[in-house]
Write a protein that holds these residues in place. Structure first.
Motif, PDB file in Angstrom:
ATOM      1  N   ALA A  24     -38.686  30.178  54.168  1.00  0.00           N
ATOM      2  CA  ALA A  24     -38.415  29.542  52.882  1.00  0.00           C
ATOM      3  C   ALA A  24     -38.645  30.500  51.720  1.00  0.00           C
ATOM      4  O   ALA A  24     -37.986  30.414  50.676  1.00  0.00           O
ATOM      5  N   THR A  53     -42.025  23.752  63.584  1.00  0.00           N
ATOM      6  CA  THR A  53     -41.522  24.400  62.380  1.00  0.00           C
ATOM      7  C   THR A  53     -40.199  25.095  62.685  1.00  0.00           C
ATOM      8  O   THR A  53     -40.069  25.805  63.681  1.00  0.00           O
ATOM      9  N   GLU A  99     -37.389  27.091  57.815  1.00  0.00           N
ATOM     10  CA  GLU A  99     -38.572  26.666  57.057  1.00  0.00           C
ATOM     11  C   GLU A  99     -39.578  27.810  56.945  1.00  0.00           C
ATOM     12  O   GLU A  99     -40.190  28.029  55.898  1.00  0.00           O
TER      13      GLU A  99
END
Length: 604
Positions: free
Chosen positions: A476, A469, A473
């Motif tokens: 987000a 990840t 992300e």
């Protein structure tokens, strides 16, 4: 009504009799509306791609080397003051295996890149330049010139033996967590491949130069450069001036912020003619720079700098002090700064009355600054264009004893671009505003930086945590950190910067506090044999709530400001992620947390 509220109300009533509040509010709104552009922040372009030459290093020749494959315990990305102080504190705590990485050719960060004529710090050097006592020096000037500051950064590197394993002219291109070995795999643009147990990023908030997106900028046939890469080969001279290469040149300086107000007097002195292209005038307070008194320097006792730094940040933040040791333009205006730089407020005063007095004090100060323009600038039309019509903290305050005076010179022309929405276009031979073209030989862009955009935040340095990840992300839904330093899913990764952390006009002091906190976490982890430092998701989410609950809501204030980087070029939302109560309270929070809750991040 409390006695405090009554006193504030009385003072506000007195000022209201002297100030036409409605007229000033209307004037501020009118001047803001003249400068609002529909393209907002997209009016700028990055110094990349076909414009990448604006960001190249003009100071240090590139040195080829073989790729590094040897592992390291701690990698510090960034060789400015944040990275240097962190590495110094780690060294003091017994960490020997430290590697620093920076794209520049030496230490200094923004002071490595910015060497334009007239460059000085705008915070008193005795509180701005870190580790003065550790290095064994006192600045020569109250507001030190850039070269003295750069040399001090290099002295920190020598004092703490940080040069021995530093990779200059090197940019990290990827960080990837290895779950099996609990280390970070590091890749760089020089072909380096190595592993680091801890990674600390301090890649700065003033590192990426930006250019105005002027139509036709690429067609101009004259000479151009950005102030952060000053071309002395073209101008001659040095940071003290003497720009003899401009003696027969018509020069445009684009931008009148903190950089422009320092550059303009020197270019005005040496160019055949100078055109200053202004969108929004800066406030110009008295600088009053002077050499350090040698008797005062000789009288300083051990611990003097930390005492002075503490006094300054407490004064600025509104915390009680017995005496203002600095007594300059920053501490004089501490109260009206807190609309943007948060801090302590008198809770015994009703908020409406407090805000009313703050606005009136702001109007009073701005009236003084506008009166100074009239006192100094001889031409009435030029003086009127140089007057700032906005609240004091809508832009970072400026200070100079030379800038306004430069507009009295016959070879200096101020070009106000507000009604045209900025510079209209560039041609092969000049700069156009509205229907008027100004023929110039050289254009100097004093247009600043992509503020707060580090490689991690921009995505140019991808960071892969657990399960591949990326950090962006994981963010987000917005930044998720504990105290701004660490993020769940990204062990042993620490970040310096203002994100979900404290803020202040003297950001080097903030970096110093951050460095000490990170160094202490690393020290504890090493002492306890912890494999990694990572916040629990619960602790992280609790801190995100604290930031949301305690961030100051100044969106209305920002929306009334003229466009600039403080309000995202006129955006009504600030995206404020700083700790609302300010840096003094935040430091107490960290100290108490380290004493009681450090187990929230340690994994044995």
């Amino acid at each position: 009504m409390t006695d405090s509220t009554t006193a504030v109300q009385t003072e506000a009533d007195r000022l209201a009799e002297q100030i036409d509040v409605d007229a000033l509010r209307a004037k501020y709104r009118q001047e803001r509306d003249r400068r609002i552009r529909p393209d907002g922040a997209s009016q700028y372009r990055r110094a990349a791609g076909s414009f990448g030459y604006y960001a190249k290093d003009p100071y240090t020749a590139r040195v080829d080397r073989v790729p590094i494959t040897t592992d390291v315990e701690v990698l510090v990305i960034g060789g400015g003051f944040g990275g240097l102080v962190t590495a110094a504190r780690l060294r003091e705590s017994g960490v020997e295996d430290i590697r620093i990485m920076d794209e520049a050719g030496d230490f200094g960060g923004t002071w490595y890149w910015n060497r334009y004529p007239g460059i000085h710090c705008d915070i008193e050097s005795y509180v701005y330049m870190p580790l003065l006592e550790e290095v064994g020096t006192v600045p020569k000037w109250r507001y030190a010139p850039g070269e003295e500051i750069r040399q001090h950064a290099m002295a920190i590197g020598r004092t703490f033996d940080l040069y021995r394993d530093t990779l200059f002219q090197t940019r990290a291109t990827e960080l990837r967590w290895d779950e099996e070995t609990s280390v970070w795999d590091v890749s760089t643009d020089r072909g380096d491949r190595f592993r680091a147990r801890f990674v600390i990023t301090s890649s700065g908030t003033l590192t990426e130069p930006k250019l105005p997106g002027i139509p036709g900028i690429e067609t101009f046939q004259g000479h151009t450069f950005h102030t952060s890469r000053w071309d002395y080969g073209y101008t001659g001279g040095n940071a003290d001036g003497g720009l003899s290469g401009l003696a027969d040149k018509r020069v445009a300086v684009v931008g009148t912020g903190a950089t422009g107000i320092q550059v303009v007097p020197h270019v005005a002195r040496d160019a055949e003619h100078l055109f200053v292209f202004q969108r929004t005038p800066s406030t110009i307070g008295v600088r009053d720079n002077r050499p350090t008194d040698p008797e005062w320097a000789a009288s300083l006792r051990p611990g003097w700098q930390r005492e002075r730094q503490e006094n300054f940040i407490r004064t600025i933040s509104g915390a009680p002090v017995d005496e203002d040791l600095t007594q300059d333009g920053w501490t004089e205006t501490a109260r009206i700064q807190r609309t943007m730089i948060t801090g302590t407020v008198d809770e015994s005063v009703e908020p409406a009355e407090r805000e009313r007095l703050d606005e009136l004090l702001d109007f009073q100060k701005m009236n003084e600054l506008r009166a100074r323009v009239d006192e100094v600038v001889e031409d009435p039309a030029t003086a009127e264009a140089l007057k700032p019509w906005y609240r004091y903290m809508c832009k970072r305050p400026g200070f100079s004893d030379l800038y306004l005076q430069a507009f009295n010179e016959p070879n200096v022309t101020l070009v106000d671009t507000a009604d045209a929405g900025g510079i209209t276009r560039m041609t092969e031979t000049g700069v156009v505003v509205g229907d008027t073209e100004y023929a110039v030989d050289c254009v100097v862009f004093a247009t600043g930086f992509e503020v707060g955009v580090s490689g991690v935040l921009s995505g140019t340095l991808p960071v892969y945590g657990r399960d591949g990840t990326t950090l962006l992300e994981a963010w987000a839904r917005g930044p998720r950190t504990l105290h701004g330093f660490t993020t769940h899913g990204f062990p042993n990764l620490f970040q310096l910067g203002p994100l979900q952390n404290a803020n202040s006009v003297n950001f080097v002091h903030i970096l110093q506090d951050q460095a000490e906190h990170i160094a202490e976490l690393v020290r504890i982890a090493r002492a306890e044999g912890a494999r990694y430092v990572e916040p629990t998701e619960a602790a992280q989410e609790a801190w995100v709530r604290v930031i949301a609950d305690r961030a100051i809501d100044n969106d209305d204030f920002r929306a009334e400001c003229t466009p600039g980087y403080y309000n995202r070029e006129g955006s009504a939302t600030s995206g404020n992620t700083s700790f609302g109560p300010g840096p003094v309270v935040f430091r107490d929070v960290l100290q108490q947390w380290r004493a009681r809750h450090v187990d929230e991040v340690m994994v044995a």
